[in-house]
Design a protein around this motif. Structure first.
Motif, short mmCIF file in Angstrom:
data_model
loop_
_atom_site.label_atom_id
_atom_site.label_comp_id
_atom_site.label_asym_id
_atom_site.label_seq_id
_atom_site.Cartn_x
_atom_site.Cartn_y
_atom_site.Cartn_z
N ARG A 680 0.85 -1.20 0.00
CA ARG A 680 0.00 0.00 0.00
C ARG A 680 0.88 1.24 0.00
NH1 ARG A 680 -4.17 -0.40 4.83
NH2 ARG A 680 -2.16 -0.58 5.96
N PRO A 681 0.52 2.25 -0.79
CA PRO A 681 1.29 3.50 -0.82
C PRO A 681 1.40 4.17 0.54
CG PRO A 681 -0.15 3.39 -2.72
CD PRO A 681 -0.55 2.25 -1.85
N SER A 682 0.30 4.10 1.34
CA SER A 682 0.37 4.72 2.68
C SER A 682 1.42 4.05 3.55
CB SER A 682 -1.01 4.64 3.36
OG SER A 682 -1.43 3.29 3.49
N ASP A 683 1.58 2.70 3.42
CA ASP A 683 2.62 2.01 4.18
C ASP A 683 4.01 2.42 3.69
OD1 ASP A 683 0.71 0.70 5.66
OD2 ASP A 683 0.73 -1.12 4.44
N ARG A 684 4.12 2.72 2.38
CA ARG A 684 5.41 3.17 1.88
C ARG A 684 5.77 4.53 2.48
NH1 ARG A 684 4.07 2.35 -4.44
NH2 ARG A 684 3.00 0.33 -4.20
N VAL A 685 4.76 5.42 2.61
CA VAL A 685 5.00 6.73 3.21
C VAL A 685 5.43 6.58 4.68
CG1 VAL A 685 3.96 8.92 3.87
CG2 VAL A 685 3.44 7.92 1.63
N SER A 686 4.71 5.77 5.43
CA SER A 686 5.08 5.52 6.84
C SER A 686 6.49 4.92 6.92
CB SER A 686 4.08 4.56 7.49
OG SER A 686 2.79 5.13 7.50
N GLY A 687 6.77 3.98 6.03
CA GLY A 687 8.11 3.38 6.04
C GLY A 687 9.19 4.37 5.70
N GLY A 688 8.89 5.32 4.79
CA GLY A 688 9.88 6.34 4.46
C GLY A 688 10.23 7.19 5.66
N TRP A 689 9.20 7.62 6.40
CA TRP A 689 9.49 8.42 7.59
C TRP A 689 10.31 7.60 8.62
CZ3 TRP A 689 9.68 13.23 9.01
CH2 TRP A 689 9.81 13.52 10.37
N GLU A 690 9.95 6.34 8.84
CA GLU A 690 10.70 5.50 9.77
C GLU A 690 12.15 5.33 9.32
OE1 GLU A 690 8.57 1.88 10.06
OE2 GLU A 690 6.99 2.69 11.34
N GLU A 691 12.34 5.28 7.99
CA GLU A 691 13.71 5.15 7.48
C GLU A 691 14.53 6.38 7.84
OE1 GLU A 691 16.75 3.04 5.65
OE2 GLU A 691 14.70 2.40 6.16
N LEU A 692 13.91 7.57 7.76
CA LEU A 692 14.62 8.79 8.11
C LEU A 692 14.96 8.83 9.60
CD1 LEU A 692 15.67 11.58 7.26
CD2 LEU A 692 13.37 12.49 7.71
N VAL A 693 14.00 8.44 10.44
CA VAL A 693 14.25 8.41 11.90
C VAL A 693 15.34 7.40 12.23
CG1 VAL A 693 13.23 7.90 14.14
CG2 VAL A 693 11.94 9.23 12.45
N ASP A 694 15.31 6.21 11.60
CA ASP A 694 16.32 5.20 11.87
C ASP A 694 17.71 5.66 11.44
OD1 ASP A 694 14.54 3.47 13.00
OD2 ASP A 694 14.17 2.33 11.18
N ALA A 695 17.78 6.40 10.33
CA ALA A 695 19.08 6.92 9.90
C ALA A 695 19.64 7.87 10.95
CB ALA A 695 18.93 7.62 8.55
N ALA A 696 18.76 8.70 11.53
CA ALA A 696 19.22 9.62 12.57
C ALA A 696 19.68 8.86 13.81
CB ALA A 696 18.09 10.59 12.93
N ARG A 697 18.97 7.80 14.14
CA ARG A 697 19.38 6.99 15.31
C ARG A 697 20.76 6.36 15.09
NH1 ARG A 697 15.31 2.56 16.89
NH2 ARG A 697 16.67 2.47 18.72
N ASP A 698 20.99 5.87 13.90
CA ASP A 698 22.29 5.26 13.62
C ASP A 698 23.41 6.29 13.67
OD1 ASP A 698 21.16 2.79 13.35
OD2 ASP A 698 20.96 2.91 11.17
N LEU A 699 23.10 7.54 13.35
CA LEU A 699 24.11 8.59 13.39
C LEU A 699 24.32 9.14 14.80
CD1 LEU A 699 23.17 10.50 10.13
CD2 LEU A 699 25.33 9.30 10.57
N GLY A 700 23.51 8.69 15.76
CA GLY A 700 23.72 9.09 17.14
C GLY A 700 22.68 10.03 17.69
N THR A 701 21.66 10.40 16.92
CA THR A 701 20.61 11.28 17.42
C THR A 701 19.60 10.45 18.19
OG1 THR A 701 20.87 12.76 15.54
CG2 THR A 701 18.82 12.93 16.80
N ALA A 702 19.41 10.75 19.45
CA ALA A 702 18.51 9.97 20.30
C ALA A 702 17.09 10.47 20.10
CB ALA A 702 18.91 10.08 21.76
N VAL A 703 16.28 9.75 19.33
CA VAL A 703 14.89 10.10 19.09
C VAL A 703 14.03 9.23 20.01
CG1 VAL A 703 13.06 10.29 17.39
CG2 VAL A 703 15.44 10.65 16.71
N PRO A 704 13.36 9.80 20.99
CA PRO A 704 12.56 8.98 21.91
C PRO A 704 11.46 8.24 21.18
CG PRO A 704 12.88 11.20 22.77
CD PRO A 704 13.32 11.22 21.35
N GLY A 705 11.09 7.10 21.72
CA GLY A 705 10.00 6.33 21.15
C GLY A 705 8.65 6.84 21.61
#
Length: 785
Positions: A680-705
């Motif tokens: 579903r396209p909506s799941d792709r959009v949600s996944g895209g945002w999660e991908e951006l947040v995960d990239a920040a986490r890997d770089l050391g930015t602590a994003v609370p859950g």
């Protein structure tokens, strides 16, 4: 006279007697100083002296005699023994009587059955306190009621003999204590004798009419001592010999109790009574195959089981399960009184402190028995100097523990040390020292061990030939045994004939003296220790484990090694690897009828300096010359296969390392692909945002859950572009709008995500970007998912 049973006032000479009786009793109390640890000995001991004197003074003042004082002292002891032995709950009635009786029995049993020093608390204090109470009271009563100068010394002499027989064996202190006691006793005897002489002189000087005597004053002593019974020691020259006779007698008694000259130890009740006999207890060496791999696993096998958890000591420390010091021709077993240099080599109870001087690093080992532990042995490490069970069963386990400080080995009297049991041992960990060829062996061997290995003489004589010293001979035999031997647990196909056990038959005709020497730690360590003792080097077998890195001992970690004793009395470790072969036994052994003995080795074999592989079957004819080429080709092929195997192993290691390094990036790529290709396209959009947040986490930015996308965007804003907030709002619109987004909108959103990811990583150094690539943080679970 003093013996009259009537109420009276005590005179000055009576108070001299009371004071000297108390001082002599306190002097005898000093004999317990090395037996007890803590101020409780002095508190209860001196308190008992004062109570005994008070009882004697009170009863005698009321007109009572020595028999009345004895009855009163026993009554006081019965009343006081309950609270001392059973605590404040045993103060009244039958509880006090029962606790006092039980405490008295337990106190004497602990005194003669525990390694000193004992904890100066509870029932263990009843023996010295009771002796002080009775000795002080009876001596004072006899002194006040008897005209015989030496009679008050009798209770003190009895107390002194009990202290010498039951207190800790320290020869020098015994002699000094005995001489001090005699000197003080002579002073008291002299005081009483002078008092008697003064009374006699005073009576003669008053010039009374013969046949008449002055009436004594009410409550006062008569002026003369009773002459009808006479003094215990004669007057005049005979009395002058009393002092030297008592000193000589004290020295003779001390020498007899000390055990000879030079004075290194003395005989005490603790060493004369039978201790716990560990010989019948099955040892880990008896059941060594329970710790080896069995396929299929047999009942009782613990090869993969977790046995112990050990904390407080470093990995690599040798944890000793059982120390075996006696061999009877059938098995090695634990034993007592095998160390000629020590008198504490017995399995007795332990107090919280163990007098076991040793050099090394202090540590506190905390051991927990895990589910696989099903034996009565109590593992320790190093030289134990303190021991305490932990948990609710502490008192019961302390009562069941028997420990030999000389061997560093202990066990409980129950069938097993229950899983879950915790205990702490204060230890000294010596530096691990291997025996050197020039080390001199300890001069005294354990009784019977040298003779026990006589059946191995063919191997001992052949393998030790040319050695310059006993220790060098032992090391030479160890190398030869390792080079000759094979390893088997009797579990592999074709190896069933290699039986367990370490009897003379198994170690002789079926192991060392057999054409094929094959076995495991059980046979190797048992035989090696016997051969060392045969060569004049004291040796014993130790079953234990080298502590793994995580502190968990499994069945596979259990091994048997040998300890050798050097001239200074210390034990050196001869590790298992120094004498045990690791090759599997040859499979082409000739068939022989069932029950027939294995072919025997022919001695002498090779010289000690010959390092060529031993010939396992010397009776086999030499190969023909034409077979030599084939043999050389086979050896070359075998060598080539060994090199190829080494290369393949290293190649496998490299492949595994590459796979491990690339695992995290591979998982991230698979996750990104799954998100971007969602149905579903909506799941792709949600996944895209999660991908951006995960990239920040890997770089050391602590994003609370657990945050909304706009809230997450605020955490990303400091390191991201200004458009990240707009992206969060756009994602919410596309996901929650009444009309779902189409494929093109989802793809445009992913383009924004890729741009932001590039912007985030571009601001980091190359090393930080590499770390982000390998960082598994975003693969771990998050609360908002």
């Amino acid at each position: 006279m003093r013996g009259a049973h009537r109420q009276r006032t005590l005179l000055a000479e009576d108070w001299y007697d009371v004071g000297l009786a108390g001082l002599l009793t306190a002097t005898t109390l000093v004999g317990w100083a090395a037996t007890y640890r803590g101020a409780g000995l002095w508190f209860f001991g001196l308190g008992a002296v004062l109570v005994g004197l008070a009882v004697a003074v009170t009863v005698v003042s009321l007109g009572g005699g020595a028999e009345h004082v004895t009855l009163a002292l026993v009554l006081v002891y019965v009343v006081a023994a309950g609270p001392v032995g059973g605590g404040v709950d045993a103060l009244w009635g039958l509880d006090a009587l029962g606790a006092g009786t039980t405490g008295t029995l337990d106190g004497w049993r602990a005194l003669v059955g525990t390694h000193p020093p004992l904890d100066a608390a509870g029932a263990t204090l009843l023996p010295p306190a009771g002796l002080c109470l009775l000795a002080a009271g009876l001596s004072a009563a006899l002194a006040m009621r008897s005209d015989v100068p030496g009679r008050p010394l009798l209770p003190q002499l009895v107390q002194l003999l009990v202290v010498l027989a039951a207190a800790r064996a320290e020869t020098v202190a015994v002699v000094a204590h005995g001489i001090g006691f005699v000197v003080l006793a002579l002073v008291w005897l002299r005081v009483r004798t002078r008092q008697s002489e003064s009374a006699e002189s005073g009576s003669a000087g008053r010039g009374t009419t013969p046949g008449l005597a002055a009436a004594p004053k009410p409550g006062a002593l008569p002026p003369t001592r009773s002459r009808g019974r006479g003094p215990l020691f004669p007057a005049g020259a005979g009395r002058a010999a009393v002092g030297p006779a008592m000193v000589a007698g004290a020295v003779v008694v001390a020498l007899l109790l000390a055990g000879g000259t030079p004075l290194t130890e003395r005989r005490v009740l603790r060493g004369s009574l039978p201790a716990y006999d560990p010989a019948p207890v099955r040892t880990p060496l008896d059941d060594f195959r329970d710790y080896t791999r069995r396929r299929p696993a047999s009942e009782g096998n613990v090869f993969d089981a977790r046995l112990l958890r050990v904390r407080g000591v470093e990995p690599g420390t040798r944890v000793r399960i059982a120390v075996l010091e006696a061999y009877d021709g059938e098995r090695w077993s634990a034993a007592e009184q095998t160390d000629p240099a020590r008198i504490d080599d017995r399995y007795l109870r332990l107090a919280s402190t163990v007098d076991n001087p040793a050099a090394g690093t202090p540590a506190e080992a905390v051991v927990t028995a895990l589910g696989g532990w099903s034996v009565p042995w109590v593992p320790t490490a190093g030289a134990v100097q303190g021991f305490t069970f932990l948990g609710a069963e502490r008192e019961a386990l302390t009562e069941q523990l028997r420990f030999d400080p000389a061997a560093g080995s202990g066990l409980v009297t129950t069938p097993e040390l229950a899983p879950g049991t915790d205990y702490a041992a204060r230890v000294r960990l010596p530096e691990v020292e291997l025996p050197a060829p020039d080390d001199e062996p300890f001069p005294d061997l354990a009784p019977g061990l040298a003779e026990a290995g006589a059946f191995l003489d063919p191997a001992v004589e052949a393998w030790s030939a040319g050695a310059a010293s006993p220790m060098e001979a032992v090391l030479q035999v160890a190398r030869r045994l390792k080079r000759t031997g094979y390893y088997t647990d009797g579990a592999a196909r074709g190896e069933e004939d290699y039986a367990a056990g370490h009897s003379q038959l198994r170690l002789g005709r079926e192991f060392v003296l057999a054409a094929t020497t094959a076995g495991n730690d059980e046979q190797y360590a048992a035989a090696m220790a016997l051969m060392a003792n045969r060569l004049g080097v004291p040796a014993r077998v130790v079953v234990g484990a080298v502590l793994p890195g995580r502190g968990i001992v499994r069945g596979r970690d259990v091994e048997a090694w040998v300890e050798l004793r050097v001239a200074d009395g210390s034990w050196r470790t001869l590790p298992t690897a120094a004498f045990m072969g690791r090759r599997p036994p040859p499979s082409e052994e000739e068939e022989r009828p069932a029950g027939s003995p294995p072919p025997q080795r022919i001695f002498p074999e090779q010289t000690p300096d010959d390092t060529s592989p031993p010939r396992q079957q010397p009776e086999r004819p030499e190969p023909e010359p034409e077979d030599s080429a084939d043999s050389e080709l086979a050896d070359s092929a075998e060598e080539g296969s060994g090199v190829l195997g080494t290369v393949l192993r290293w190649l496998l290691v490299v492949v595994l390392l590459v796979a491990l390094v690339g695992l995290v990036p591979a998982l991230k790529w698979w996750r990104r692909r799954r998100r971007r290709l969602a149905a579903r396209p909506s799941d792709r959009v949600s996944g895209g945002w999660e991908e951006l947040v995960d990239a920040a986490r890997d770089l050391g930015t602590a994003v609370p859950g657990g945050l909304t996308r706009p809230a997450q965007a605020q955490w990303l804003e400091p390191g991201a572009g200004a458009a990240v907030g707009t992206m969060a709002e756009r994602a919410d619109v596309l996901v929650f709008a009444p009309d779902p987004p189409d494929d093109a909108e989802a793809e445009r959103f992913w383009s924004l995500v890729e741009a932001e990811r590039t912007r985030l990583t571009a601001a980091r150094s190359p090393l930080r970007r590499l770390r982000a690539l390998l960082n598994p943080a975003s693969l771990l679970p998050r609360r908002d998912r």
